[in-house]
Design an enzyme around this catalytic site. Structure first.
Site, PDB file in Angstrom:
ATOM      1  CD  GLU A 508      -3.266  -0.863   1.954  1.00  0.00           C
ATOM      2  OE1 GLU A 508      -3.293   0.124   2.695  1.00  0.00           O
ATOM      3  OE2 GLU A 508      -4.149  -1.728   1.921  1.00  0.00           O
TER       4      GLU A 508
HETATM    5  C1  LIG Z   1       3.866  -9.387   0.394  1.00  0.00           C
HETATM    6  C2  LIG Z   1       3.399  -8.423  -0.616  1.00  0.00           C
HETATM    7  C3  LIG Z   1       2.049  -8.371  -0.948  1.00  0.00           C
HETATM    8  C4  LIG Z   1       1.607  -7.517  -1.964  1.00  0.00           C
HETATM    9  N1  LIG Z   1       0.289  -7.562  -2.358  1.00  0.00           N
HETATM   10  C5  LIG Z   1      -0.075  -6.871  -3.466  1.00  0.00           C
HETATM   11  C6  LIG Z   1      -1.378  -7.045  -4.043  1.00  0.00           C
HETATM   12  O1  LIG Z   1      -2.212  -7.784  -3.522  1.00  0.00           O
HETATM   13  N2  LIG Z   1      -1.674  -6.376  -5.180  1.00  0.00           N
HETATM   14  C7  LIG Z   1      -0.784  -5.536  -5.778  1.00  0.00           C
HETATM   15  O2  LIG Z   1      -1.100  -4.962  -6.807  1.00  0.00           O
HETATM   16  N3  LIG Z   1       0.450  -5.335  -5.253  1.00  0.00           N
HETATM   17  C8  LIG Z   1       0.826  -5.989  -4.121  1.00  0.00           C
HETATM   18  N4  LIG Z   1       2.088  -5.803  -3.602  1.00  0.00           N
HETATM   19  C9  LIG Z   1       2.992  -4.880  -4.247  1.00  0.00           C
HETATM   20  C10 LIG Z   1       3.367  -3.681  -3.411  1.00  0.00           C
HETATM   21  O3  LIG Z   1       2.331  -2.749  -3.409  1.00  0.00           O
HETATM   22  C11 LIG Z   1       4.677  -3.151  -4.005  1.00  0.00           C
HETATM   23  O4  LIG Z   1       5.672  -4.053  -3.569  1.00  0.00           O
HETATM   24  C12 LIG Z   1       4.998  -1.772  -3.593  1.00  0.00           C
HETATM   25  O5  LIG Z   1       4.143  -0.898  -4.243  1.00  0.00           O
HETATM   26  C13 LIG Z   1       6.443  -1.387  -3.940  1.00  0.00           C
HETATM   27  O6  LIG Z   1       6.811  -1.762  -5.218  1.00  0.00           O
HETATM   28  P1  LIG Z   1       8.188  -2.577  -5.437  1.00  0.00           P
HETATM   29  O7  LIG Z   1       8.208  -3.689  -4.472  1.00  0.00           O
HETATM   30  O8  LIG Z   1       8.296  -2.891  -6.869  1.00  0.00           O
HETATM   31  O9  LIG Z   1       9.333  -1.573  -4.997  1.00  0.00           O
HETATM   32  P2  LIG Z   1       9.957  -0.388  -5.853  1.00  0.00           P
HETATM   33  O10 LIG Z   1       8.894   0.412  -6.493  1.00  0.00           O
HETATM   34  O11 LIG Z   1      11.044  -0.938  -6.698  1.00  0.00           O
HETATM   35  O12 LIG Z   1      10.590   0.494  -4.702  1.00  0.00           O
HETATM   36  C14 LIG Z   1      11.831   0.184  -4.080  1.00  0.00           C
HETATM   37  C15 LIG Z   1      12.148   1.261  -3.053  1.00  0.00           C
HETATM   38  O13 LIG Z   1      12.228   2.531  -3.691  1.00  0.00           O
HETATM   39  C16 LIG Z   1      11.411   3.465  -3.031  1.00  0.00           C
HETATM   40  N5  LIG Z   1      10.888   4.416  -4.010  1.00  0.00           N
HETATM   41  C17 LIG Z   1      10.318   4.146  -5.206  1.00  0.00           C
HETATM   42  N6  LIG Z   1       9.964   5.289  -5.820  1.00  0.00           N
HETATM   43  C18 LIG Z   1      10.318   6.305  -5.004  1.00  0.00           C
HETATM   44  C19 LIG Z   1      10.210   7.727  -5.066  1.00  0.00           C
HETATM   45  N7  LIG Z   1       9.661   8.367  -6.091  1.00  0.00           N
HETATM   46  N8  LIG Z   1      10.708   8.446  -4.042  1.00  0.00           N
HETATM   47  C20 LIG Z   1      11.270   7.841  -2.989  1.00  0.00           C
HETATM   48  N9  LIG Z   1      11.395   6.511  -2.869  1.00  0.00           N
HETATM   49  C21 LIG Z   1      10.918   5.746  -3.855  1.00  0.00           C
HETATM   50  C22 LIG Z   1      10.312   2.635  -2.394  1.00  0.00           C
HETATM   51  O14 LIG Z   1       9.797   3.303  -1.251  1.00  0.00           O
HETATM   52  C23 LIG Z   1      11.059   1.379  -1.991  1.00  0.00           C
HETATM   53  O15 LIG Z   1      11.668   1.570  -0.747  1.00  0.00           O
HETATM   54  C24 LIG Z   1       2.531  -6.644  -2.591  1.00  0.00           C
HETATM   55  C25 LIG Z   1       3.866  -6.668  -2.217  1.00  0.00           C
HETATM   56  C26 LIG Z   1       4.311  -7.538  -1.254  1.00  0.00           C
HETATM   57  C27 LIG Z   1       5.761  -7.566  -0.914  1.00  0.00           C
END
Ligand SMILES: Cc1cc2nc3c(=O)[nH]c(=O)nc-3n(C[C@H](O)[C@H](O)[C@H](O)COP(=O)(O)OP(=O)(O)OC[C@H]3O[C@@H](n4cnc5c(N)ncnc54)[C@H](O)[C@@H]3O)c2cc1C
Length: 836
Positions: A508
């Site tokens: 989220e």
């Molecule tokens: C266990 C689990 C359950 C999930 N369930 C769902 C689900 O049901 N449905 C769904 O659609 N998604 C789901 N997700 C996805 C989740 O919402 C994403 O993992 C999350 O949005 C972050 O994306 P990412 O993991 O690709 O990280 P990335 O986007 O690669 O981010 C990596 C890091 O960079 C930081 N970052 C990225 N952009 C910026 C910025 N502009 N400024 C500062 N910092 C930044 C982030 O805060 C993070 O610390 C789930 C994820 C997990 C791990």
């Protein structure tokens, strides 16, 4: 003396004008009266300088200028329009997706804090925790029963899955339809009820709660309820409420994580021959990952970008982000594989599809909602982010405190309960603070949502703050438990939470992004009283309309800034003594005043930050992150003060309220110092510093002594500890791992005096405490203990042995089966890609 009185009157008038946002003609009159007074000699002495003529000319000049500027046309020509031209292009731009996110939520208490003069009645008017009789009965009945049935160890370790009997129970009892209205077969519970129910379940099994949480947060159920067509509502909602359909919602993809709107998943509007007739539909291709419940789901909610090259829908080619419902057994849907999120066992996995054809009515809300997906998601998220994660985080903090305080009182080292040691007091007091403050913030925010608010900024703030504090509490719990918390097994009650912490941090909106970008950089646009209107005016393509709108807002903005400058200085110099406080808050009046004072300083620095960083706001994330922290501390303080009143102002809680308030304000100051110390425009920092910290940085965190009192109170079973850990699952059954703690705690407290006698005898060498000796029997035989004391201590000895015991296993019990390793034939997609 006359000079002093004159000076005081002049200063009082100056502050009164500024803080009350006086119109320009009043300022003009003030300067004129001041100048005249100096001329006629009222300020004789220090002010009656030989160069008074120059001063008089200057004074009358300023008065005249201010008077001229009080005419709107003159002001517009010489001030507002030049400002309009200068700011055009310098202010942050708002993308379409950001605009939709901004428009999705509502503003409330966040805007009051941004205003610098919060109306406390607005906060106090938010209802305290209120549940209907039906909701209360559900919380105490089926929710308790579910908790009793959940075995965290069985889920996390033995099955690595949620057992079928648990699925059956949650479906039968209607847990999956808490947010679905009664008219559609759901329970139609309030946000407050949902929050409490989710919190209680998560206090029992942080892993198990996900199967209830996901269907009751952003996903098919909520989207259909709010936006679905009548046919979709009639078909899907009763099925979802009964658990006949298990939903999941897929937004995230490998290349679109935090930047979800950049998704590459695509739908093309097309006509195809299906069952002998030409059907208008969508041809979908997607690649999503991390989708919770996907491996179990029967109904996939999918987000994709929709294109309509032949303009069938009449909206042009790029229709925009769209949401659809796809049965998972539909031809071409790939789903079922699982990720392993941090050792947790809830179902989570990827889903893919290539050129999957679905009819047009798969779109949530039908064709007319095509392209509105992002707005729909943001609208749900603005409220939804206030529920699930704050609920589970607050419950995590409370349950960690409950078990850890009991353990710290039972576990002895150096002949002393470890909870009495200063080193342990420190994290224990922090845990008590987190438990109280997070529950306070959870409750007030859920109440806001219950009464129809969609607090976008508050929900973002609360999401990252609550999950960060939960992480702190879980880590503190582990440190206090030592090896007992580290070694996993059925009797370990911390590992489940520890494994789930990173999930809460990431989902989220990952916390770093949520803190540094969403809460303040985007939140300021939403909550600042003038900024969004100014930006919209500057970006308005109709320049004349834009200029008119800008002129109206800009004037107010300038008087707002001046008011906050003087207001901040005044309240910081007078230690908030004259700040307002709500009526009837006698014991906490001081802290309400400090809240008002802090809001003034925050509003001033926030205003300067958005005005001066302008378009750079989104990249200066170390500044905006600290501003988010400052806002978060004010929010937590507000919640703590409100909770105290809502709880009936219990005298026992006052020390904890003081403790929380002092620490909130200390961290608030630290955040603002960090902003000013690193503010890129140094001149602005030098200007702001004396207004915000005119007497230096003097605030300290709560004292060690206060921490001792907080920790000691938490170690004592009773109403205070119960209130601090309210609405989590509590067992008093010694056969249960947590019930055993409660049971043993009562016994340990009751036997404390006898225990002291025994310890004294052991220290003197009268009694020998070794494995091969019954030392309690010996103490009784030697008259150190009475028969009753000996009996109670013997019982306690056995209970303590059980409390501190860790599980051990035969090697073959914990050896992983060979078939799960890739060497044995299975290859994950990541391995496939690496090989390619
Ligand atoms: C266990 C689990 C359950 C999930 N369930 C769902 C689900 O049901 N449905 C769904 O659609 N998604 C789901 N997700 C996805 C989740 O919402 C994403 O993992 C999350 O949005 C972050 O994306 P990412 O993991 O690709 O990280 P990335 O986007 O690669 O981010 C990596 C890091 O960079 C930081 N970052 C990225 N952009 C910026 C910025 N502009 N400024 C500062 N910092 C930044 C982030 O805060 C993070 O610390 C789930 C994820 C997990 C791990």
């Amino acid at each position: 003396m006359a000079e002093l009185i004159f000076l005081l009157i002049a200063l009082a008038a100056l502050f009164a004008l500024a803080m009350n946002r006086a119109p320009l003609w009043a300022w003009s009159a003030f300067v004129a009266v001041l100048t005249l007074s100096l001329q006629v000699g009222l300020g004789h002495g220090a002010f009656h300088a030989p160069n008074i003529d120059i001063g008089a000319v200057l004074g009358w000049g300023i008065a005249g200028l201010l008077f001229a500027l009080s005419f709107p046309d003159i002001r517009r020509k010489y001030v507002t329009l030049p400002a309009y031209r200068a700011l055009k292009g310098a202010m942050p731009t708002i993308s379409d997706t950001e605009r939709e996110a901004l428009e999705a939520g509502t503003v409330g208490w966040d805007a009051e804090l941004f205003s610098g003069t919060p109306d406390f009645n607005r906060l106090l008017s938010v209802p305290p925790i209120t549940l209907t009789a039906e909701e209360r009965a559900f919380l105490d009945g089926p929710t308790d029963e579910l908790c009793r049935r959940l075995s965290d160890w069985r889920i996390r370790h033995e099955l690595h899955d949620i057992p079928d009997d648990i699925w059956r129970f949650v479906c039968e009892q209607g847990f999956l339809g808490m947010l679905i209205s009664k008219a559609h077969g759901g329970l139609g519970f309030s946000a407050q009820a949902q929050s409490l129910i989710l919190g209680k379940i998560s206090s029992r099994s942080p892993d198990g709660v996900t199967i209830v949480m996901v269907p009751n947060s952003l996903g098919p159920g909520e989207l259909i309820e709010k936006y679905g067509t009548e046919a979709q509502k009639a078909h899907y909602l009763p099925r979802l409420a009964r658990g006949d359909e298990i939903p999941c919602f897929a937004l995230t993809g490998p290349f679109s994580g935090s930047d979800a709107a950049s998704m590459r998943d695509i739908g093309i509007v097309t006509k195809e021959w299906r069952d002998g007739s030409e059907t208008l539909g969508l041809r979908l291709t997607w690649d999503k990952r991390y989708i919770t419940l996907a491996p179990k789901a029967t109904l996939l909610g999918l987000a994709f970008r929709l294109f309509d090259p032949d303009n069938h829908l009449g909206r042009g080619e790029d229709v925009g982000i769209t949401l659809a419902l796809i049965p998972t057994d539909h031809e071409g849907v790939e789903i079922g594989r699982r990720h392993l999120p941090g050792g947790a066992a809830f179902p989570n996995g990827p889903t893919r599809g290539r050129d999957v054809f679905v009819p047009l009515d798969a779109i949530i809300g039908g064709a007319e909602r095509a392209g509105q997906g992002w707005r729909m998601l943001m609208s749900c998220l603005a409220a939804g982010r206030s529920i699930s994660l704050p609920a589970t985080a607050a419950a995590g903090a409370k349950s960690m405190l409950r078990s850890t305080s009991a353990y710290a009182r039972i576990r002895k080292q150096f002949n002393l309960p470890i909870g009495y040691m200063e080193g342990i007091e420190e994290p224990l007091a922090r845990m008590a603070e987190n438990a109280y403050a997070l529950e306070a913030a959870r409750a007030v925010t859920a109440s806001m949502v219950s009464r129809g608010e969609k607090p976008a900024v508050i929900s973002a703030l609360l999401k990252y703050v609550s999950t960060e504090r939960m992480r702190q509490s879980v880590n503190d719990a582990l440190d206090i438990h030592g090896g007992r918390g580290i070694c996993d097994g059925p009797s370990n009650y911390i590992q489940g939470a520890y494994q789930m912490v990173p999930v809460g941090i990431t989902v989220e909106g990952a916390n770093i992004l949520t803190r540094t970008l969403i809460t303040f950089a985007q939140g300021a646009l939403r909550s600042h009283p003038y900024l969004i209107t100014e930006i919209q005016a500057l970006q308005d393509e109709d320049r004349e309309r834009g200029k008119a709108s800008f002129a109206r807002t800009f004037d107010d903005h300038v008087s707002f800034t001046v008011s906050n400058m003087f207001g901040a200085l005044f309240h910081n110099v007078t230690f908030g003594l004259f700040a307002s406080a709500p009526r009837g808050v006698e014991r906490t009046r001081f802290w309400w005043k400090q809240l008002g004072r802090g809001a003034r300083s925050f509003a001033l620095v926030a205003d300067a930050t958005v005005a001066l960083l302008g378009g750079g706001l989104k990249v200066r994330q170390k500044i905006t992150g600290r501003m988010a922290d400052a806002l978060a501390e004010l929010y937590l303080l507000s919640a703590v003060l409100k909770r105290y009143e809502d709880d009936g102002a219990p005298r026992d809680d006052l020390k904890l309220v003081d403790y929380c308030a002092r620490n909130c304000l200390y961290r608030f100051d630290q955040a603002l110092i960090g902003v000013l110390a690193n503010f890129p425009m140094r001149w602005a920092a030098w200007l702001l510093y004396p207004l915000v910290f005119p007497l230096g940085v003097w605030r300290r965190p709560a004292s060690d002594l206060a921490g001792k009192e907080i920790a000691r109170a938490a170690l004592q079973p009773g109403i205070y500890r119960d209130r601090l850990t309210r609405d989590i699952f509590i067992s008093n059954d010694p056969a249960d791992r947590l019930g055993l703690l409660e049971f043993a705690l009562e016994k340990a407290v009751a036997a404390e005096e006898a225990d002291r006698k025994l310890e004294r005898a052991i220290r003197k060498g009268e009694v020998r405490r070794y494995h091969n000796n019954d030392w309690i029997g010996e103490a009784e035989a030697k008259g150190v203990l009475t028969e009753d004391e000996a009996r109670r201590l013997a019982e306690l000895r056995d209970l303590v042995a059980r409390v501190i015991a860790v599980d051990d296993f035969a090697p073959e019990e914990i050896r992983r089966a060979e078939k799960t390793s890739s060497a044995a034939g299975t290859t994950s997609r990541a391995e496939h890609l690496a090989a390619e």
